[in-house]
Design an enzyme around this catalytic site. Structure first.
Site, PDB file in Angstrom:
ATOM      1  N   PHE A 234      37.612  53.142  43.991  1.00 31.56           N
ATOM      2  CA  PHE A 234      37.010  52.162  43.084  1.00 31.56           C
ATOM      3  C   PHE A 234      36.461  51.017  43.924  1.00 31.56           C
ATOM      4  CE2 PHE A 234      36.897  48.388  40.449  1.00 31.56           C
ATOM      5  CZ  PHE A 234      36.337  48.851  39.272  1.00 31.56           C
TER       6      PHE A 234
ATOM      7  N   LYS B  68      39.166  38.961  45.052  1.00 26.91           N
ATOM      8  CA  LYS B  68      40.388  38.746  44.288  1.00 26.91           C
ATOM      9  C   LYS B  68      41.241  37.617  44.855  1.00 26.91           C
ATOM     10  CE  LYS B  68      40.565  43.438  42.378  1.00 26.91           C
ATOM     11  NZ  LYS B  68      40.227  43.123  40.989  1.00 26.91           N
TER      12      LYS B  68
ATOM     13  N   ASP C 253      37.320  48.381  52.229  1.00 28.86           N
ATOM     14  CA  ASP C 253      37.271  47.578  51.018  1.00 28.86           C
ATOM     15  C   ASP C 253      38.665  47.008  50.798  1.00 28.86           C
ATOM     16  OD1 ASP C 253      37.436  46.657  48.425  1.00 28.86           O
ATOM     17  OD2 ASP C 253      36.436  48.374  47.507  1.00 28.86           O
TER      18      ASP C 253
END
Length: 397
Positions: free
Chosen positions: A134, A248, A219
């Site tokens: 993702f 985040k 990532d």
């Protein structure tokens, strides 16, 4: 949807949201419009690394907002310079581009790899990614992802992302050809159910990239900034990527992300990359405040202590309830229920009275735990108490 004094009809319907509106948050707790408290073990999908409304972030926003909010990305500002220097020094990657979301950072990583391939690898443009990965919800990031159910969405997809299997080096090697420029992966696949890329696998990918002249892109939007007990997850494997993305936890709750790259890879020409809010000083100042706290060795040791406390309590719960197990790294963990009951447990936990518990179900049989990195030990204990109640009401007897 209408409830109490709130009419949500103007909010675009893109998610199945429960009928509650959050008004306040402090540390690991949220309060909704009815005054009900919820213990938050989702924290915005690992966004609020210091919990809700931490004083250092509140103070930083207040101070920076009085000085400078947005001079335009066409100019340098001191806050963006300071954060970029900190990230470069801490990561070992020389160049930093600040953005607003993880997907935006990943789009930048994809563009940078393709530009590097055009300049230095005969026009190579394909990036090997992974099943169940993702990387975000922009079109190229979705194309790079391997999330189940996305195959037919928003066609045609961006081409150039053949999918390998995580922890299967041969599946990666089979996909490498003359058009391959990079390998891109998450150190932990969060949406897949907290699936770790094994340390040896990451080391093997680093060796493969060095041997084949490819770029290694990590990532770390979810795993970076202390989530795994180290500042960056790649430190566990002892490798350094060529390109890394952060998000985040970097903003501690505000929209902030970063694209980092080695000097030799940072080949964007003027005009290739940009964005209205990229390097925004209000967000960048918050990022520096987060790093002031999270990068400290004592803080990271505290994350590892909380990890062990959480593991101990969860494993006891697993044994008491006869669940399938738990796994993860740092404060990114999953509980395997052994059956497709996760959604029911999430609902039951949220609906507990007088206090609710917020959990995430990335898979039908899994619960994902993403507490604040400074979660109080007593809140870990309280989470177990509430989860046990939810399991009792949601699981078949």
């Amino acid at each position: 949807m209408k409830f109490d004094s709130f009419d949500t009809d103007a909010v675009m319907d893109v998610a199945a949201r429960p009928p509650m509106v959050f008004l306040e948050g402090q540390g690991s707790w949220l309060i909704d419009h009815r005054g009900k408290r919820y213990l938050d073990f989702v924290q915005g999908w690992a966004v609020n690394c210091l919990g809700h409304c931490p004083p250092q972030i509140v103070q930083t926003i207040n101070a920076q907002a009085r000085r400078l909010i947005s001079p335009s990305a066409a100019f340098f500002n001191d806050a963006a310079i300071a954060l970029s220097q900190r990230l470069a020094s801490l990561s070992g990657l020389n160049r930093v581009f600040l953005a607003s979301s993880g997907a935006e950072a990943n789009e930048g990583a994809i563009k940078l790899a393709c530009k590097w391939g055009a300049l230095h690898k005969g026009g190579a443009w394909q990036i090997v990614t992974f099943t169940d990965a993702f990387h975000g919800r922009t079109l190229a990031a979705m194309s790079a992802s391997g999330k189940a159910g996305w195959d037919g969405l928003f066609e045609p997809k961006v081409p150039g992302f053949p999918k390998a299997n995580l922890n299967d080096l041969e599946s990666v090697q089979r996909l490498i050809g003359p058009d391959t420029v990079a390998i891109m992966l998450e150190p932990i696949q969060g949406e897949a159910g907290v699936v770790l890329a094994e340390d040896q696998f990451l080391r093997a990918l680093r060796e493969l990239c060095d041997r084949e002249g490819l770029l290694l892109i990590l990532d770390e939007v979810q795993t970076g900034i202390g989530r795994t007990g180290r500042l960056f997850a790649f430190e566990h494997a002892g490798v350094v990527p060529d390109i890394m993305t952060l998000g985040k936890g970097l903003g501690g709750g505000v929209p902030l992300s970063a694209l980092l790259a080695r000097e030799q890879v940072a080949c964007f020409a003027h005009g290739d990359q940009g964005g209205t809010y990229c390097g925004n000083p209000l967000m960048a100042a918050v990022g520096s405040a987060v790093l002031d706290r999270v990068s400290q060795p004592a803080f990271l040791e505290g994350v590892r202590m909380r990890e062990q406390r959480l593991i101990d309590h969860v494993q006891q719960l697993v044994r008491r309830r006869g669940l399938a197990g738990e796994h993860g790294r740092g404060l990114l963990r999953a509980i395997d229920l052994g059956g497709p009951h996760a959604a029911q447990v999430v609902d039951a936990a949220r609906d507990l009275q007088p206090e609710g518990l917020l959990l995430n179900a990335p898979r039908p049989h899994l619960l994902r735990l993403m507490p604040a990195l400074n979660v109080r030990f007593e809140d870990i204990h309280r989470m177990i108490e509430l989860l046990e109640l939810a399991l009792g009401s949601a699981l078949p007897s």
